[in-house]
Design an enzyme around this catalytic site. Structure first.
Site, PDB file in Angstrom:
ATOM      1  CG  HIS A 218      33.713  36.578  55.425  1.00 56.22           C
ATOM      2  ND1 HIS A 218      32.661  35.779  55.036  1.00 56.22           N
ATOM      3  CD2 HIS A 218      34.711  36.325  54.545  1.00 56.22           C
ATOM      4  CE1 HIS A 218      33.012  35.096  53.953  1.00 56.22           C
ATOM      5  NE2 HIS A 218      34.255  35.395  53.646  1.00 56.22           N
TER       6      HIS A 218
ATOM      7  CB  SER B 218      37.627  18.733  53.443  1.00 52.85           C
ATOM      8  OG  SER B 218      37.425  18.516  52.074  1.00 52.85           O
ATOM      9  CD  GLU B 219      36.492  24.645  55.491  1.00 54.91           C
ATOM     10  OE1 GLU B 219      36.722  25.679  54.842  1.00 54.91           O
ATOM     11  OE2 GLU B 219      35.667  23.770  55.130  1.00 54.91           O
TER      12      GLU B 219
ATOM     13  CG  ASP C 283      32.970  34.001  60.193  1.00 54.58           C
ATOM     14  OD1 ASP C 283      31.950  34.561  60.613  1.00 54.58           O
ATOM     15  OD2 ASP C 283      34.104  34.539  60.258  1.00 54.58           O
TER      16      ASP C 283
END
Length: 667
Positions: free
Chosen positions: A444, A374-375, A400
């Site tokens: 990435h 849950s960035e 990213d």
């Protein structure tokens, strides 16, 4: 409630004068929710809100004169004119802040609840949100985390049936209630009439009592209705999104009339007169108060910087870049009890490439912990804890992954200190790792330092050596502004000399990595390593290159770069990112504007091509910049490309995307 109603009615009456030059979202018809909830709180409890926040601010005890002065854009406003109607704050009464991005304040309130739980003083946090916020992912991430950690927070959802002009039934399934949706997160929920202030108070008081006992968060859905347009002072029943009949039906449930019918209590004429006098006096003061000085517009972009001791010698102890980062966090966690470290994989056996190994065992799971995927919400949690006294460190295993939290980084962390007139700082570090080589591919491997450096309020740091990694990370943790700390994955296994003791390096200062007289090479992070290798190779051509390690992308140390270019009269900027609107372009622009007449050749740049990094190592052969590219570019500045001899690759370099044999896949 009557006072709040009268204040907002006066705002609506005066708004057409066009002296209140900011949007206003009035809560006429919804006062019961604010009064009932805030009446159940203590002065030491904290409250947060969104764009429709006047009632919440006043119900919590916010200063009326400061609120009106803020709406009029005056220096005496609660935010000095920087916030306006949608950004109110009065810390003296516990109204911490309101912001207008729907749902975005919710994780910040959850972060404040994390602080409250850590304090252990029985403080409760309430956050007001609307039905529209329940459609945002960040709110559900926040509900999950609050329940997971059993945080002392009350979510007060005012369901007024509309998001601007969009009715609830076109946004959410008809068979599902908002409180039922919240219940899916395992949180205790209550659903009640949002116009019945006495019932709201009773239920809120009960919920707050349970929260104080440590029984976890509570979600309350309050059904209500706004009488006026979404934004502005007028009625808008005639434009077609709702009917006059619907409006009149809800008007019969006016919260002021409901409480009069239930209690048979009505304010006396003299009491109404006193409230009217107070309001008129507050408006008179707001109108006559001075505007802020235009010169003050540049204040509070960043918190005041810390004073750093002189940088110590590098010493005679050799450790890796990853070990230096771990040591920096270890020292800060030990020194600052209000610091904590979180991130996906922080306590796992590999410890974020060795940078967090053993820290949870040493400092405990309350201060070093894993997080949900849950960035966005966890960034908000960090912000909320930072503005209430903590020093969080949030780690992303790839830059990213942090992109889903751009709202919190850009709209909240970067602006909180400024829009609340410097009253609150956001001492917050976000570690982001830039993937390189070994098939990291398009999603990435991005290095978006120029993007972050473009945002006023953020500091951006990119260390190149273990010495810089330790000193700059400590400096970032000790800084009172939000810092984006970017690490190139190729650097974690590199070694260098690092002092044993605690030290911090000043953010925003370059270092001269090697001195020279013929050309200035400017780079950062891993690019500095390639520039140093190129400088060694250029010596064979009798070219003396000065290498400047930027260390910081924002602020940029233009003074140091300019001094070097004034000496060498040539410039090459090496940027490990795509060039369009990049750091290299910015530096060349500034140097061209200030030192153009002193240059003996056009300034040049080397950067990645304008396409995503391919996964296949065969496709990425021409993607990365090496010392060979730098040498060739420098020779072209001297008109000596015919002298170029392809240098032998170092024995340790097995591939262009594996410059160090210690750097191996799969991640």
């Amino acid at each position: 409630m009557t006072r709040i109603r009268m204040v907002e009615e006066e705002i609506a009456r005066r708004y057409p004068e066009q002296e209140m030059r900011c949007p206003v979202h009035l809560s006429i018809g919804q006062e019961a929710a604010a009064v009932g909830m805030c009446s159940a709180l203590q002065p030491t409890d904290w409250a947060f809100s969104g764009h429709r926040n006047h009632a919440h601010y006043l119900a919590k005890g916010g200063n009326l004169k400061a609120m009106l002065a803020e709406i009029y854009g005056k220096a005496t406003g609660c935010c000095g004119g920087r916030g306006g109607s949608m950004h109110l704050s009065d810390q003296a009464c516990g109204f911490i802040g309101a912001t207008p991005i729907v749902g975005s304040t919710v994780p910040i309130a959850v972060g404040a609840a994390l602080t409250a739980k850590r304090e252990g003083r029985g403080r409760v946090v309430v956050v007001f949100l609307g039905d529209g916020a329940m459609e945002t992912g960040v709110v559900h991430e926040s509900l999950n985390f609050a329940t997971l950690k059993s945080l002392p927070i009350l979510f007060a959802c005012e369901n007024n049936l509309y998001s601007v002009y969009s009715p609830l039934e076109v946004r959410q399934p008809k068979h599902r209630s908002i409180s039922g949706l919240a219940a899916g997160h395992g949180i205790n929920t209550v659903r009640l009439d949002g116009n019945d202030v006495e019932n709201i108070y009773a239920k809120a008081a009960s919920a707050v009592a349970e929260i104080r006992k440590g029984n976890g968060p509570v979600f309350m859905e309050l059904s209500t209705y706004r009488w006026l347009e979404h934004c502005g002072p007028g009625y808008d029943n005639n434009i077609g999104y709702r009917t006059e009949d619907e409006f009149q039906e809800w008007k019969l449930r006016d919260p002021l009339q409901v409480v009069r019918r239930q209690s048979s209590v009505e304010l006396k004429t003299e009491e109404i007169s006193l409230i009217h006098g107070e309001i008129q006096e507050a408006f008179k003061a707001a109108i006559s108060d001075p505007f802020p000085s235009p010169d003050s517009e540049v204040l509070h972009v960043y918190a005041p910087p810390n004073t750093c001791e002189p940088a110590p010698p590098r010493g005679d102890r050799q450790i890796t870049y990853a070990e230096a980062l771990r040591e920096a966090q270890d020292m800060c966690l030990a020194k600052y009890e209000n610091s904590y470290l979180m991130g996906l994989g922080v306590p796992d056996p590999k410890g974020i490439f060795g940078t967090t190994i053993g820290l949870q065992e040493k400092f405990g799971s309350d201060r070093v912990f894993d997080i949900p995927l849950s960035e966005n919400a966890m960034t908000g949690v960090a912000i909320g804890s930072a503005i209430t006294g903590m020093r969080p460190i949030l780690t992303h295993q790839r830059l990213d992954f942090a992109l889903v939290s751009i709202d919190q980084i850009v709209n909240q962390a970067a602006k909180w200190h400024y829009m609340f007139n410097g009253a609150m700082s956001v001492p917050f570090v976000i570690r982001m790792i830039i993937g390189r080589g070994w098939g990291q591919g398009p999603q990435h491997s991005q290095s978006l330092h120029a993007w972050f450096a473009h945002i006023p309020g953020l500091k951006v740091v990119m260390p190149s050596t273990p010495y810089e990694a330790k000193g700059l990370l400590i400096g970032a943790i000790e800084d009172d502004s939000p810092v984006i700390f970017l690490e190139n994955r190729w650097l974690h296994s590199t070694k260098g000399m690092v002092p044993v003791n605690h030290y911090s390096l000043e953010l925003g200062k370059c270092r001269i990595a090697t001195y020279g007289t013929d050309i200035t090479l400017v780079s950062h992070s891993y690019g500095t390593i390639e520039c140093l290798a190129a400088a060694t190779e250029l010596f064979k051509y009798n070219i003396s290159a000065e290498v400047i390690d930027m260390r910081s992308m924002n602020p940029i140390d233009y003074d140091a770069i300019s001094l070097s270019v004034a000496k060498t009269h040539r410039l090459l900027v090496v940027d490990h990112a795509e060039s369009t609107c990049g750091i290299c372009s910015e530096i060349i622009s500034v140097i061209s504007e200030t030192l153009y007449s002193t240059l003996v050749s056009p300034p040049k740049r080397l950067s990645f091509p304008a396409y995503p990094c391919p996964t296949s190592h065969k496709l990425s052969i021409n993607y990365y910049i090496t010392s060979r590219d730098i040498v060739h570019s420098v020779l072209s500045s001297f008109g000596r490309t015919t002298d170029y001899r392809v240098p032998t690759a170092p024995d340790f370099m097995t591939s262009h995307d594996q410059p160090n044999p210690l750097y191996i896949g799969p991640f």
